[in-house]
Design an enzyme around this catalytic site. Sequence first.
Site, PDB file in Angstrom:
ATOM      1  N   TYR A  82       0.826  -1.224   0.000  1.00 41.42           N
ATOM      2  CA  TYR A  82       0.000   0.000   0.000  1.00 41.42           C
ATOM      3  C   TYR A  82       0.859   1.273   0.000  1.00 41.42           C
ATOM      4  O   TYR A  82       0.924   1.998  -1.000  1.00 41.42           O
ATOM      5  CB  TYR A  82      -0.938  -0.063   1.209  1.00 41.42           C
ATOM      6  N   ASP A 129      10.100  -6.707  -3.972  1.00 40.86           N
ATOM      7  CA  ASP A 129       8.966  -7.142  -3.141  1.00 40.86           C
ATOM      8  C   ASP A 129       8.827  -8.653  -3.301  1.00 40.86           C
ATOM      9  O   ASP A 129       8.939  -9.174  -4.418  1.00 40.86           O
ATOM     10  CB  ASP A 129       7.685  -6.433  -3.614  1.00 40.86           C
ATOM     11  N   THR A 165       2.516 -10.032   0.712  1.00 36.56           N
ATOM     12  CA  THR A 165       1.266  -9.300   0.935  1.00 36.56           C
ATOM     13  C   THR A 165       1.016  -8.268  -0.164  1.00 36.56           C
ATOM     14  O   THR A 165      -0.089  -7.746  -0.263  1.00 36.56           O
ATOM     15  CB  THR A 165       1.267  -8.580   2.307  1.00 36.56           C
ATOM     16  N   GLY A 166       1.998  -7.991  -0.980  1.00 33.51           N
ATOM     17  CA  GLY A 166       1.839  -6.990  -2.042  1.00 33.51           C
ATOM     18  C   GLY A 166       1.190  -7.584  -3.283  1.00 33.51           C
ATOM     19  O   GLY A 166       0.894  -8.781  -3.347  1.00 33.51           O
ATOM     20  N   PHE A 170      10.156  -0.170   2.919  1.00 32.27           N
ATOM     21  CA  PHE A 170       8.781  -0.380   3.387  1.00 32.27           C
ATOM     22  C   PHE A 170       8.482  -1.837   3.728  1.00 32.27           C
ATOM     23  O   PHE A 170       7.538  -2.103   4.459  1.00 32.27           O
ATOM     24  CB  PHE A 170       7.777   0.051   2.303  1.00 32.27           C
ATOM     25  N   ARG A 185       6.324  -6.758   8.063  1.00 37.04           N
ATOM     26  CA  ARG A 185       5.042  -7.236   8.595  1.00 37.04           C
ATOM     27  C   ARG A 185       4.483  -6.122   9.475  1.00 37.04           C
ATOM     28  O   ARG A 185       5.252  -5.469  10.191  1.00 37.04           O
ATOM     29  CB  ARG A 185       5.270  -8.495   9.424  1.00 37.04           C
ATOM     30  N   TYR A 198       5.257  -5.676  17.199  1.00 38.27           N
ATOM     31  CA  TYR A 198       5.346  -4.893  15.956  1.00 38.27           C
ATOM     32  C   TYR A 198       6.076  -3.577  16.215  1.00 38.27           C
ATOM     33  O   TYR A 198       7.074  -3.257  15.563  1.00 38.27           O
ATOM     34  CB  TYR A 198       3.945  -4.640  15.382  1.00 38.27           C
ATOM     35  N   ARG A 247     -10.580  -3.453  21.944  1.00 35.84           N
ATOM     36  CA  ARG A 247      -9.556  -4.315  21.353  1.00 35.84           C
ATOM     37  C   ARG A 247      -8.283  -4.166  22.186  1.00 35.84           C
ATOM     38  O   ARG A 247      -7.879  -3.049  22.503  1.00 35.84           O
ATOM     39  CB  ARG A 247      -9.317  -3.850  19.910  1.00 35.84           C
TER      40      ARG A 247
HETATM   41  N1  UFG Z   1     -11.458   0.089  15.082  1.00 36.39           N
HETATM   42  C1  UFG Z   1     -12.774  -0.264  15.328  1.00 36.39           C
HETATM   43  N2  UFG Z   1     -13.321  -1.255  14.556  1.00 36.39           N
HETATM   44  C2  UFG Z   1     -12.625  -1.907  13.576  1.00 36.39           C
HETATM   45  C3  UFG Z   1     -11.271  -1.537  13.338  1.00 36.39           C
HETATM   46  C4  UFG Z   1     -10.733  -0.532  14.102  1.00 36.39           C
HETATM   47  O1  UFG Z   1     -13.435   0.287  16.190  1.00 36.39           O
HETATM   48  O2  UFG Z   1     -13.193  -2.815  12.940  1.00 36.39           O
HETATM   49  C5  UFG Z   1     -10.851   1.161  15.874  1.00 36.39           C
HETATM   50  C6  UFG Z   1      -9.623   0.722  16.637  1.00 36.39           C
HETATM   51  O3  UFG Z   1      -9.971   0.184  17.875  1.00 36.39           O
HETATM   52  C7  UFG Z   1      -8.862   2.047  16.742  1.00 36.39           C
HETATM   53  C8  UFG Z   1      -9.235   2.804  15.466  1.00 36.39           C
HETATM   54  O4  UFG Z   1     -10.414   2.169  14.984  1.00 36.39           O
HETATM   55  O5  UFG Z   1      -9.328   2.760  17.838  1.00 36.39           O
HETATM   56  C9  UFG Z   1      -8.178   2.723  14.405  1.00 36.39           C
HETATM   57  O6  UFG Z   1      -7.804   1.360  14.243  1.00 36.39           O
HETATM   58  P1  UFG Z   1      -6.880   0.848  13.061  1.00 36.39           P
HETATM   59  O7  UFG Z   1      -6.756  -0.625  13.202  1.00 36.39           O
HETATM   60  O8  UFG Z   1      -7.376   1.391  11.769  1.00 36.39           O
HETATM   61  O9  UFG Z   1      -5.494   1.561  13.331  1.00 36.39           O
HETATM   62  P2  UFG Z   1      -4.589   1.539  14.662  1.00 36.39           P
HETATM   63  O10 UFG Z   1      -4.757   2.898  15.285  1.00 36.39           O
HETATM   64  O11 UFG Z   1      -4.832   0.394  15.531  1.00 36.39           O
HETATM   65  O12 UFG Z   1      -3.175   1.273  14.043  1.00 36.39           O
HETATM   66  C10 UFG Z   1      -2.394   2.251  13.429  1.00 36.39           C
HETATM   67  C11 UFG Z   1      -1.510   1.574  12.391  1.00 36.39           C
HETATM   68  C12 UFG Z   1      -0.569   0.607  13.044  1.00 36.39           C
HETATM   69  C13 UFG Z   1       0.200   1.324  14.121  1.00 36.39           C
HETATM   70  C14 UFG Z   1      -0.730   2.013  15.079  1.00 36.39           C
HETATM   71  C15 UFG Z   1       0.011   2.848  16.070  1.00 36.39           C
HETATM   72  O13 UFG Z   1      -2.311   0.907  11.448  1.00 36.39           O
HETATM   73  O14 UFG Z   1       0.326   0.093  12.086  1.00 36.39           O
HETATM   74  O15 UFG Z   1      -1.610   2.868  14.390  1.00 36.39           O
HETATM   75  O16 UFG Z   1      -0.523   2.654  17.325  1.00 36.39           O
HETATM   76  F1  UFG Z   1       0.935   0.436  14.810  1.00 36.39           F
END
Ligand code: UFG
Length: 320
Positions: free
Chosen positions: A11, A31, A35-36, A70, A73, A138, A276
């Site tokens: 991405y 790559d 996953t790409g 980039f 994982r 991670y 979560r």
């Molecule tokens: N969320 C939901 N429902 C879903 C998916 C996500 O409520 O189905 C919420 C999560 O709990 C979170 C927010 O939406 O509060 C954003 O979640 P994402 O999974 O989209 O993103 P994250 O904030 O968890 O993760 C991002 C990056 C990671 C990085 C992280 C840093 O994608 O790579 O920020 O904390 F590690």
Amino acid sequence: MKLLVTGGAGYVGSVCAAHLVTAGHDVTVLDDLSTGHPDAVPEGAQFVKGDLTEAAADVLAEGFDGVLHFAARSLVSESVQRPELYWSGNVVASLRLLEAMRLHGTPRLVFSSTAATYGEPEQVPIREDAPTRPTNPYGASKLAIDHMIGSYAVAHGLAATSLRYFNVAGAHGRFGERHTVETHLIPIVLQVAAGTRESVQIFGDDWPTADGTCVRDYIHVDDLAAAHVLALDHSETGRHAVYNLGSGTGFSVREVIEACRAVTGHPIPAVVAPRRGGDPAVLIASSEAMIGELGWRPERTDLATIVGDAWRFTREHQGV
Ligand code: UFG
């Protein structure tokens, strides 16, 4: 410049590779396609299928001016369950890449780091001098790589920049987010609008935020890519610079869902689910350093634009 983009079929990597080609660079994408997607390699870039531990040294032997790294994982929950994949696929593979760069005298590196290196913040917005206490393997693996890069800059004169992304979203033309296992909020919400998912779960509505749902800083992938081009142009021999990258504004999960409803015209059913594990309540970046030192100007900061671009991409790829 002659540039190697590892993970350039993913991405963020594909969008950055497209920006680099447009900026006139000679781009090779490396790559392993774990996953790409092969069709995400932009026109005008060479493509080598292979992984960092085996192929990087052979490719770099041709002589490159820099690497944008980039390939990684990047699933938080997977990293908790299978940490070995992250220590090996992220840390060990990046060490191999750094060694290949040293061997072949590749002078510049821009590394895809993450806000997850900070863990639960004491203060928001988060600055680069905030404590780094990752709460999952991670984030820990990316932090370990940041430390490796810093030591290579000091010892071997590498000109390096680590960019710590907050929540990347949006799309660039035909390049966008399409993971086999999707965990990110905006693509999941748009899957509901596209009819491939029935509803979205809200992970907790009892957080200490205005509407009780988690707040995140969403950065458009085009603004992120522009930052990579700037980082490359400003890199200095023997210096490891670290910059946070976000839009500086927080949006709650409910606000994101509402924006997706407005953009798509779909009711998007949402159900409240338990929190979560490992989610901080609020993550907002201070990007003052990137703005002040490198003159970065994020241009696509409103949620409607970010979601609108992601929605156009989703429709094109899912035939909605
Ligand atoms: N969320 C939901 N429902 C879903 C998916 C996500 O409520 O189905 C919420 C999560 O709990 C979170 C927010 O939406 O509060 C954003 O979640 P994402 O999974 O989209 O993103 P994250 O904030 O968890 O993760 C991002 C990056 C990671 C990085 C992280 C840093 O994608 O790579 O920020 O904390 F590690």
